[in-house]
Motif scaffolding. Sequence first.
Motif, PDB file in Angstrom:
ATOM      1  N   ILE A  14     -45.891  -2.430  -5.490  1.00 20.92           N
ATOM      2  CA  ILE A  14     -44.535  -3.250  -4.391  1.00 20.92           C
ATOM      3  C   ILE A  14     -43.924  -4.337  -6.096  1.00 20.92           C
ATOM      4  O   ILE A  14     -44.319  -5.389  -6.619  1.00 20.92           O
ATOM      5  N   LYS A  15     -42.762  -4.292  -5.536  1.00 22.61           N
ATOM      6  CA  LYS A  15     -41.699  -5.411  -6.127  1.00 22.61           C
ATOM      7  C   LYS A  15     -41.220  -6.178  -5.954  1.00 22.61           C
ATOM      8  O   LYS A  15     -40.733  -6.137  -4.823  1.00 22.61           O
ATOM      9  N   ASN A 151     -37.206  -5.826 -13.340  1.00 21.61           N
ATOM     10  CA  ASN A 151     -38.765  -5.350 -12.800  1.00 21.61           C
ATOM     11  C   ASN A 151     -37.797  -4.160 -12.141  1.00 21.61           C
ATOM     12  O   ASN A 151     -39.245  -3.118 -11.891  1.00 21.61           O
ATOM     13  N   ASP A 152     -37.119  -3.705 -12.024  1.00 19.73           N
ATOM     14  CA  ASP A 152     -37.156  -2.921 -11.029  1.00 19.73           C
ATOM     15  C   ASP A 152     -37.491  -1.065 -11.442  1.00 19.73           C
ATOM     16  O   ASP A 152     -38.287  -0.659 -11.497  1.00 19.73           O
ATOM     17  N   ILE A 169     -39.396  -1.460  -3.109  1.00 14.95           N
ATOM     18  CA  ILE A 169     -38.575  -2.906  -3.905  1.00 14.95           C
ATOM     19  C   ILE A 169     -38.608  -3.099  -2.665  1.00 14.95           C
ATOM     20  O   ILE A 169     -37.535  -3.587  -1.854  1.00 14.95           O
ATOM     21  N   CYS A 170     -38.792  -4.595  -2.785  1.00 15.77           N
ATOM     22  CA  CYS A 170     -38.570  -5.875  -2.367  1.00 15.77           C
ATOM     23  C   CYS A 170     -37.664  -6.562  -2.819  1.00 15.77           C
ATOM     24  O   CYS A 170     -37.376  -7.007  -3.234  1.00 15.77           O
ATOM     25  N   SER A 171     -36.312  -6.867  -1.674  1.00 16.05           N
ATOM     26  CA  SER A 171     -34.782  -7.620  -2.669  1.00 16.05           C
ATOM     27  C   SER A 171     -34.575  -8.544  -1.160  1.00 16.05           C
ATOM     28  O   SER A 171     -35.095  -8.714  -0.205  1.00 16.05           O
ATOM     29  N   LYS A 219     -31.915  -0.162  -9.119  1.00 15.44           N
ATOM     30  CA  LYS A 219     -33.254   0.178  -8.407  1.00 15.44           C
ATOM     31  C   LYS A 219     -33.215   1.535  -7.533  1.00 15.44           C
ATOM     32  O   LYS A 219     -33.897   2.670  -8.023  1.00 15.44           O
ATOM     33  N   LEU A 220     -31.905   2.088  -8.475  1.00 17.23           N
ATOM     34  CA  LEU A 220     -31.361   4.018  -7.853  1.00 17.23           C
ATOM     35  C   LEU A 220     -32.078   4.746  -8.587  1.00 17.23           C
ATOM     36  O   LEU A 220     -33.184   5.427  -8.970  1.00 17.23           O
TER      37      LEU A 220
END
Length: 370
Positions: A14-15, A151-152, A169-171, A219-220
């Motif tokens: 989990i980011k 950090n992604d 990925i929590c943004s 992120k991609l």
Amino acid sequence: MATEHWAKWQRAVIKVGSALIAPDGKQVSGKYVLPIAKFISDSIAKGKEIILVSSGSVAAGRGIINSHEQGATVAEKQAMAAVGQARMMANWQRFFDFDCAQLLITHGDLRDRRRYVNIKNTVRELLANKVLPIINENDTVATQELRVGDNDNLAAMVALVCEADALFICSDIDGLYDADPRTNKDAKLLPVIDKITADVYKLAGDTNNKIATGGMKTKLQAAERTTTNGIHTFIVNGKKDAVFTSLNLGEHSGTWFKAVEQKDNAKKQWLKHTLKPSGKILVDAGAAKALNHTGASLLAKGIIRIEGDFTRGDAVDIVLDGNPIGRGLCQYTHNELALILGKESCEFENILGFKHKNEIIHRDDFVLFK
Ligand code: GLU
């Protein structure tokens, strides 16, 4: 909605981005961390394993270290990271009944095969002891050349090292849209992406959040690293509690990037996704064919030209007609290779005065991109 097949994950990374850890950009806050911590605790209670990649050390230290008005210097940011890292860890720990462990790593650690294996073993040991590993980039020591930088991508590399089967990925955005939702009110959220193509990359704008480092592009990139290795990846809005309720029920939210079912072995993953190439080796069609179809090693006689400044053991990309076809660890420095390219290996000793190996890149140290 029925439980979806990705929800069978056993181990997830989990980011959590800086905008959730330090929403005001100056200090840590529990506001968005609490629901994420609950999701983590609930998942662990179900017998699943979690590795957390948490940003926010620089943001959490910003209110404590004085910085130049025109923008913080590198040393100021590193000092912020040093003080903020402790605050960020404490901010997580207060929500858990189990222990948290801090792992600070750089790209320099990930690209060293021995340290890579050590990280893997340490995480395995922590999970076996029911301790939550919390990973961040070692911002206080990392110089530009040694950094992952965002950090992604770090979280994706961690997911590969730890052989996770899901990455969340929590943004502070809901997911990937078909247009920029900030400027286009008709923009639609894309709930599922089957494959990350060049067209998908075109949908990514740049970040304009002052706290965060990455944007949709990183992120991609992260999702491409993971999904091509069998890891389901999600971009979700970590500011919305309902997101975690859904995930807990096995219903996806945000954008789900489906795993492409094909896993490389651990060493090939590391070569392809963790190492950055230091140069290029341009090969002829014969050498490319041997690498592509017969699993052969790369020999000097198939090399046409080299580019870049690499030393022995560095990663280099193999290029045919302008297209990178694979990546491997080179047995010779660029200076040595410049003298022996196009030659038979029996001539190396005459030319260089020594010979490390007959192969320039051994097949065991090589991975094809397709
Ligand atoms: N490592 C940075 C920090 O903790 C964050 C990098 C990122 O968010 O991408 O402040």
